[in-house]
Design a protein around this motif. Structure first.
Motif, PDB file in Angstrom:
ATOM      1  N   CYS A  57       0.842  -1.289   0.083  1.00 15.68           N
ATOM      2  CA  CYS A  57       0.079   0.066  -0.054  1.00 15.68           C
ATOM      3  C   CYS A  57       0.961   1.334  -0.087  1.00 15.68           C
ATOM      4  CB  CYS A  57      -1.017   0.165   1.122  1.00 15.68           C
ATOM      5  SG  CYS A  57      -0.117  -0.012   2.750  1.00 15.68           S
ATOM      6  N   ASP A  58       2.008   1.192  -0.482  1.00 15.19           N
ATOM      7  CA  ASP A  58       2.914   2.408  -0.789  1.00 15.19           C
ATOM      8  C   ASP A  58       2.154   3.547  -1.404  1.00 15.19           C
ATOM      9  OD1 ASP A  58       4.983   0.825   0.383  1.00 15.19           O
ATOM     10  OD2 ASP A  58       5.537   0.076  -1.684  1.00 15.19           O
ATOM     11  N   GLY A  59       2.399   4.710  -0.783  1.00 14.79           N
ATOM     12  CA  GLY A  59       1.504   5.854  -1.343  1.00 14.79           C
ATOM     13  C   GLY A  59       0.289   6.255  -0.215  1.00 14.79           C
ATOM     14  N   TYR A  60      -0.224   5.135   0.375  1.00 14.68           N
ATOM     15  CA  TYR A  60      -1.308   5.341   1.128  1.00 14.68           C
ATOM     16  C   TYR A  60      -1.061   5.126   2.590  1.00 14.68           C
ATOM     17  CZ  TYR A  60      -3.460   5.355  -3.479  1.00 14.68           C
ATOM     18  OH  TYR A  60      -3.825   5.662  -4.768  1.00 14.68           O
ATOM     19  N   PHE A  61       0.305   5.184   3.041  1.00 16.39           N
ATOM     20  CA  PHE A  61       0.615   5.078   4.411  1.00 16.39           C
ATOM     21  C   PHE A  61      -0.226   6.072   5.433  1.00 16.39           C
ATOM     22  CE2 PHE A  61       3.532   1.858   3.269  1.00 16.39           C
ATOM     23  CZ  PHE A  61       3.683   1.255   4.253  1.00 16.39           C
ATOM     24  N   GLU A  62      -0.148   7.267   5.105  1.00 15.02           N
ATOM     25  CA  GLU A  62      -0.839   8.306   5.827  1.00 15.02           C
ATOM     26  C   GLU A  62      -2.398   8.402   5.595  1.00 15.02           C
ATOM     27  OE1 GLU A  62      -0.807  13.368   5.891  1.00 15.02           O
ATOM     28  OE2 GLU A  62       0.799  12.296   5.541  1.00 15.02           O
ATOM     29  N   PHE A  63      -3.170   7.829   6.554  1.00 13.51           N
ATOM     30  CA  PHE A  63      -4.332   7.769   6.615  1.00 13.51           C
ATOM     31  C   PHE A  63      -5.040   9.193   6.510  1.00 13.51           C
ATOM     32  CE2 PHE A  63      -8.703   7.492   8.156  1.00 13.51           C
ATOM     33  CZ  PHE A  63      -9.276   6.325   7.781  1.00 13.51           C
ATOM     34  N   PHE A 109      -2.821 -10.682  -2.087  1.00 15.61           N
ATOM     35  CA  PHE A 109      -3.035 -10.456  -0.642  1.00 15.61           C
ATOM     36  C   PHE A 109      -2.790  -8.786  -0.555  1.00 15.61           C
ATOM     37  CE2 PHE A 109      -2.249 -14.763  -0.620  1.00 15.61           C
ATOM     38  CZ  PHE A 109      -3.325 -15.369  -0.240  1.00 15.61           C
ATOM     39  N   TYR A 110      -3.680  -7.772  -0.324  1.00 14.81           N
ATOM     40  CA  TYR A 110      -3.387  -6.608  -0.172  1.00 14.81           C
ATOM     41  C   TYR A 110      -3.139  -6.275   1.234  1.00 14.81           C
ATOM     42  CZ  TYR A 110      -3.423  -1.782  -1.776  1.00 14.81           C
ATOM     43  OH  TYR A 110      -3.050  -0.495  -1.974  1.00 14.81           O
ATOM     44  N   ASN A 111      -2.139  -5.506   1.361  1.00 16.87           N
ATOM     45  CA  ASN A 111      -1.673  -4.822   2.787  1.00 16.87           C
ATOM     46  C   ASN A 111      -2.851  -3.792   3.406  1.00 16.87           C
ATOM     47  OD1 ASN A 111       0.745  -4.683   4.882  1.00 16.87           O
ATOM     48  ND2 ASN A 111      -0.155  -2.661   4.544  1.00 16.87           N
ATOM     49  N   VAL A 112      -3.469  -4.213   4.352  1.00 16.23           N
ATOM     50  CA  VAL A 112      -4.635  -3.445   4.826  1.00 16.23           C
ATOM     51  C   VAL A 112      -3.819  -3.125   6.206  1.00 16.23           C
ATOM     52  CG1 VAL A 112      -6.916  -3.078   5.624  1.00 16.23           C
ATOM     53  CG2 VAL A 112      -6.497  -3.959   3.399  1.00 16.23           C
ATOM     54  N   PHE A 113      -3.749  -1.917   6.844  1.00 21.88           N
ATOM     55  CA  PHE A 113      -3.414  -1.702   8.163  1.00 21.88           C
ATOM     56  C   PHE A 113      -4.583  -1.602   9.074  1.00 21.88           C
ATOM     57  CE2 PHE A 113       0.585   0.058   6.261  1.00 21.88           C
ATOM     58  CZ  PHE A 113       1.354  -0.530   7.149  1.00 21.88           C
ATOM     59  N   ALA A 114      -4.378  -2.206  10.283  1.00 23.28           N
ATOM     60  CA  ALA A 114      -5.395  -1.984  11.291  1.00 23.28           C
ATOM     61  C   ALA A 114      -6.018  -0.595  11.612  1.00 23.28           C
ATOM     62  CB  ALA A 114      -5.154  -2.855  12.405  1.00 23.28           C
ATOM     63  N   PRO A 115      -6.977  -0.408  12.200  1.00 27.65           N
ATOM     64  CA  PRO A 115      -7.127   1.258  12.557  1.00 27.65           C
ATOM     65  C   PRO A 115      -6.168   1.793  13.570  1.00 27.65           C
ATOM     66  CG  PRO A 115      -9.268  -0.191  12.334  1.00 27.65           C
ATOM     67  CD  PRO A 115      -8.010  -1.135  12.442  1.00 27.65           C
ATOM     68  N   PHE A 116      -5.669   1.254  14.416  1.00 25.68           N
ATOM     69  CA  PHE A 116      -4.769   1.715  15.340  1.00 25.68           C
ATOM     70  C   PHE A 116      -3.352   2.221  14.593  1.00 25.68           C
ATOM     71  CE2 PHE A 116      -1.254   1.594  18.491  1.00 25.68           C
ATOM     72  CZ  PHE A 116      -1.715   2.362  19.335  1.00 25.68           C
ATOM     73  N   SER A 117      -3.226   1.821  13.581  1.00 16.61           N
ATOM     74  CA  SER A 117      -1.970   2.010  12.834  1.00 16.61           C
ATOM     75  C   SER A 117      -2.288   3.300  11.930  1.00 16.61           C
ATOM     76  CB  SER A 117      -1.486   0.797  11.700  1.00 16.61           C
ATOM     77  OG  SER A 117      -0.997  -0.057  12.542  1.00 16.61           O
ATOM     78  N   CYS A 118      -3.623   3.286  11.390  1.00 14.27           N
ATOM     79  CA  CYS A 118      -3.970   4.304  10.713  1.00 14.27           C
ATOM     80  C   CYS A 118      -4.166   5.499  11.649  1.00 14.27           C
ATOM     81  CB  CYS A 118      -5.451   4.035  10.023  1.00 14.27           C
ATOM     82  SG  CYS A 118      -5.577   2.613   8.946  1.00 14.27           S
ATOM     83  N   ILE A 119      -4.708   5.289  12.399  1.00 23.43           N
ATOM     84  CA  ILE A 119      -4.801   6.760  13.392  1.00 23.43           C
ATOM     85  C   ILE A 119      -3.538   7.251  13.753  1.00 23.43           C
ATOM     86  CG2 ILE A 119      -4.728   5.624  15.735  1.00 23.43           C
ATOM     87  CD1 ILE A 119      -7.382   7.357  16.249  1.00 23.43           C
ATOM     88  N   PHE A 121      -0.543   6.896  11.981  1.00 22.47           N
ATOM     89  CA  PHE A 121      -0.160   7.383  10.548  1.00 22.47           C
ATOM     90  C   PHE A 121      -0.518   8.665  10.199  1.00 22.47           C
ATOM     91  CE2 PHE A 121       0.668   2.633   9.029  1.00 22.47           C
ATOM     92  CZ  PHE A 121       1.674   2.801  10.240  1.00 22.47           C
ATOM     93  N   GLY A 122      -2.078   8.821  10.459  1.00 22.03           N
ATOM     94  CA  GLY A 122      -2.733  10.015  10.222  1.00 22.03           C
ATOM     95  C   GLY A 122      -2.403  11.305  11.117  1.00 22.03           C
ATOM     96  N   THR A 123      -1.758  11.175  12.399  1.00 23.71           N
ATOM     97  CA  THR A 123      -1.608  12.281  13.074  1.00 23.71           C
ATOM     98  C   THR A 123      -0.050  11.965  13.560  1.00 23.71           C
ATOM     99  OG1 THR A 123      -2.825  10.983  14.834  1.00 23.71           O
ATOM    100  CG2 THR A 123      -3.882  12.767  13.718  1.00 23.71           C
ATOM    101  N   SER A 124      -0.129  11.569  14.891  1.00 29.23           N
ATOM    102  CA  SER A 124       1.370  10.982  15.335  1.00 29.23           C
ATOM    103  C   SER A 124       1.163  10.062  16.602  1.00 29.23           C
ATOM    104  CB  SER A 124       2.200  12.099  15.936  1.00 29.23           C
ATOM    105  OG  SER A 124       1.508  12.615  17.221  1.00 29.23           O
TER     106      SER A 124
END
Length: 316
Positions: A57-63, A109-119, A121-124
């Protein structure tokens, strides 16, 4: 036996003609986006002759967190992105493009991050951990909102993108971050929401218990998660494939290789890599086993090294 059957049999504890193998790494530069990213995945698969593709999911790490978050209460303003948001559509289109070129030849199989990683990655990380201590209910609200988007992403990757399943990346279980009870209370509900939703659309989803920090995780936090196969950092956790298979209730295990630059795969000779591969499978019950690494390989690895493992398995 074709590659697709081999991987699905391995994931379902059925007989295989040889142990399947897959390695992955992050694509960078132009190859991290658009058509170049699609082509890079397919070309790597063809050149290396691995058995399946984990789509990065390169390019889509930052939720995309669409509201300004200053105080913990601000998390309650968060709303789902929705299925038409570029964050979701772009990833589905990537999956569609790759699978269209493969024409069903292998599992993806597509890499999907769990919500705790997303939150995070989107802030800090610092902000989220501070707010969890101040107002865990507010952060859990946000995690549940993000879970709706990650669940929708998983659904569309499988139904529209034609992926075999998702490679569900779980983080945050480090020993020094949460107690077992804290993780299970605050994080597990959103974790499981996404995975259980993905399971409604595919029976073949992988769980990755990420050891990115080099710190042991509380693997028991994830022990009962409803994945078909488990991949963890055996060289961080000190839990081998055989022991891990027992720990996860007989589920299929993925791994065996250290993913760091100190590993035999990255720096060993051809003979050393082949010998390690042969010794690895000789020491295991190879039913329900997929060879891979603890996590993503360094992006600068000489890719012919992956071919050494593939060829060793063919000759075993």
């Amino acid at each position: 036996m074709d590659k697709k059957t081999r991987v699905l049999n391995a994931m379902n504890n059925q007989a295989v003609d040889k142990v399947p193998v897959g390695f992955w790494f992050h694509f960078s530069g132009d190859e991290a986006k658009g058509q170049a990213c699609i082509d890079a995945h397919v070309q790597y698969y063809k050149n290396s002759d691995i058995d399946f593709i984990k789509i990065m999911c390169d390019g889509y790490f930052e939720f995309p967190i669409a509201v300004e978050i200053q105080e913990a209460a601000d998390w309650r303003k968060l709303k789902p992105l929705g299925p038409d948001h570029p964050y979701i559509r772009g990833q589905v289109e990537r999956a569609k493009g790759i699978n269209a070129q493969l024409n069903g030849e292998c599992c993806t199989f597509y890499n999907v991050f769990a919500p705790f990683s997303c939150i995070r990655f989107g802030t800090s990380d610092e902000l989220v951990m501070r707010h969890l201590k101040e107002d865990p209910e507010a952060v859990m609200y946000a995690l549940n909102v993000i879970a709706q988007d990650q669940a929708m992403l998983s659904e569309l990757l499988i139904t529209e993108g034609k992926c075999t399943g998702v490679y569900y990346c779980l983080q945050g279980g480090e020993m020094d971050r949460f107690s077992y009870d804290e993780y299970r209370s605050w994080i597990t509900p959103s974790d499981k929401y996404v995975l259980e939703h993905a399971n409604e659309f595919s029976d073949n989803n992988m769980a990755h218990l990420c050891g990115w920090a080099g710190i042991k995780n509380r693997l028991e936090c994830w022990q009962d998660y409803p994945a078909k196969a488990f991949n963890w950092a055996i060289y961080v956790e000190g839990l081998g494939l055989k022991e891990g298979r027992e720990f996860f209730g007989g589920k299929t295990v993925i791994g065996g290789f250290d993913n760091t630059k100190n590993s035999v795969l990255y720096s060993g000779s051809k003979d050393e890599v082949e010998r390690f591969t042969n010794e690895l499978i000789a020491a295991q019950d190879t039913t329900g086993m997929i060879l891979g690494a603890d996590c993503s390989l360094p992006g600068d690895i000489d890719r012919q090294r992956i071919g050494w493992v593939v060829n060793a398995l063919k000759q075993a």
